[in-house]
Design a protein around this motif. Structure first.
Motif, mmCIF file in Angstrom:
data_model
loop_
_atom_site.group_PDB
_atom_site.id
_atom_site.type_symbol
_atom_site.label_atom_id
_atom_site.label_comp_id
_atom_site.label_asym_id
_atom_site.label_seq_id
_atom_site.Cartn_x
_atom_site.Cartn_y
_atom_site.Cartn_z
ATOM 1 N N ARG A 70 31.704 35.071 54.361
ATOM 2 C CA ARG A 70 32.155 35.026 52.969
ATOM 3 C C ARG A 70 31.010 34.758 51.991
ATOM 4 N NH1 ARG A 70 38.179 33.383 51.714
ATOM 5 N NH2 ARG A 70 39.124 34.915 53.076
ATOM 6 N N TYR A 110 42.999 33.940 41.048
ATOM 7 C CA TYR A 110 43.737 34.946 41.808
ATOM 8 C C TYR A 110 43.671 34.782 43.325
ATOM 9 C CZ TYR A 110 43.839 37.149 37.253
ATOM 10 O OH TYR A 110 44.031 37.397 35.923
ATOM 11 N N MET A 111 42.922 33.804 43.793
ATOM 12 C CA MET A 111 42.826 33.573 45.236
ATOM 13 C C MET A 111 43.027 32.084 45.526
ATOM 14 S SD MET A 111 39.705 36.151 46.219
ATOM 15 C CE MET A 111 40.051 36.097 47.972
ATOM 16 N N PRO A 112 44.218 31.586 45.286
ATOM 17 C CA PRO A 112 44.457 30.142 45.439
ATOM 18 C C PRO A 112 44.288 29.634 46.870
ATOM 19 C CG PRO A 112 46.526 31.317 45.109
ATOM 20 C CD PRO A 112 45.418 32.315 44.900
ATOM 21 N N GLU A 113 44.216 30.541 47.835
ATOM 22 C CA GLU A 113 44.021 30.108 49.218
ATOM 23 C C GLU A 113 42.611 29.553 49.447
ATOM 24 O OE1 GLU A 113 43.070 34.546 49.092
ATOM 25 O OE2 GLU A 113 44.582 33.240 48.226
ATOM 26 N N THR A 114 41.678 29.880 48.557
ATOM 27 C CA THR A 114 40.323 29.340 48.663
ATOM 28 C C THR A 114 40.276 28.008 47.914
ATOM 29 O OG1 THR A 114 39.440 31.597 48.652
ATOM 30 C CG2 THR A 114 37.875 29.805 48.285
ATOM 31 N N PRO A 115 39.899 26.928 48.592
ATOM 32 C CA PRO A 115 39.843 25.623 47.917
ATOM 33 C C PRO A 115 38.891 25.647 46.716
ATOM 34 C CG PRO A 115 39.620 25.362 50.296
ATOM 35 C CD PRO A 115 39.533 26.833 50.010
ATOM 36 N N LYS A 116 39.285 24.952 45.662
ATOM 37 C CA LYS A 116 38.483 24.927 44.436
ATOM 38 C C LYS A 116 37.066 24.437 44.695
ATOM 39 C CE LYS A 116 42.365 24.288 41.313
ATOM 40 N NZ LYS A 116 43.015 23.415 40.332
ATOM 41 N N GLU A 171 38.192 34.048 41.656
ATOM 42 C CA GLU A 171 38.666 33.365 42.866
ATOM 43 C C GLU A 171 39.593 32.203 42.525
ATOM 44 O OE1 GLU A 171 36.519 32.834 46.632
ATOM 45 O OE2 GLU A 171 34.741 33.382 45.458
#
Length: 127
Positions: free
Chosen positions: A3, A87-93, A84
């Motif tokens: 990633r 739109y990509m809440p699965e990735t931790p802030k 991110e």
């Protein structure tokens, strides 16, 4: 492709798209290296497709700056990170923030990472 590598390549593509007439596909074709993956394609196309919303969101979180005045690398890193975050809440802030800071350290100057960290920290606190 990991990633982090995908984010680096995505940053390069989005950097090219800023102020050029290239299409996303053309810009992606200019980036050499490992074959693409779904994550890479998603963050590139997603950021490009949602650019107006991302820019409007960023404008609200910039103090004493306009998006147009930002150096190109910081603007591009912020756009990628905000995509991110939105739109990509699965990735931790915290992962998004850390990756953005690392991208700035790699591609920006000494103050880039501090500036981006400040903007994104404020953004995540208010969301």
């Amino acid at each position: 492709m990991k990633r982090h590598e995908a984010r680096e390549k995505a940053l390069q593509v989005l950097f090219q798209l800023d102020n050029t007439d290239l299409t996303v596909e053309e810009a992606m074709g200019h980036i050499k290296g490992q074959p693409t993956n779904v994550f890479y394609e998603k963050i590139v196309t997603g950021t490009a497709e949602h650019l107006e919303e991302i820019d409007a969101t960023l404008e609200q979180h910039l103090e004493k700056w306009s998006l147009a005045r930002l150096p190109k690398i910081e603007r591009t890193v912020l756009r990628l990170a905000v995509y991110e975050l939105l739109y990509m809440p699965e990735t931790p802030k915290r992962v998004v923030l850390n990756e953005a800071i690392e991208l700035c350290k790699t591609f920006g100057d000494d103050s880039s990472s501090k500036f981006v960290n400040g903007v994104l920290s404020k953004f995540t606190e208010q969301e």
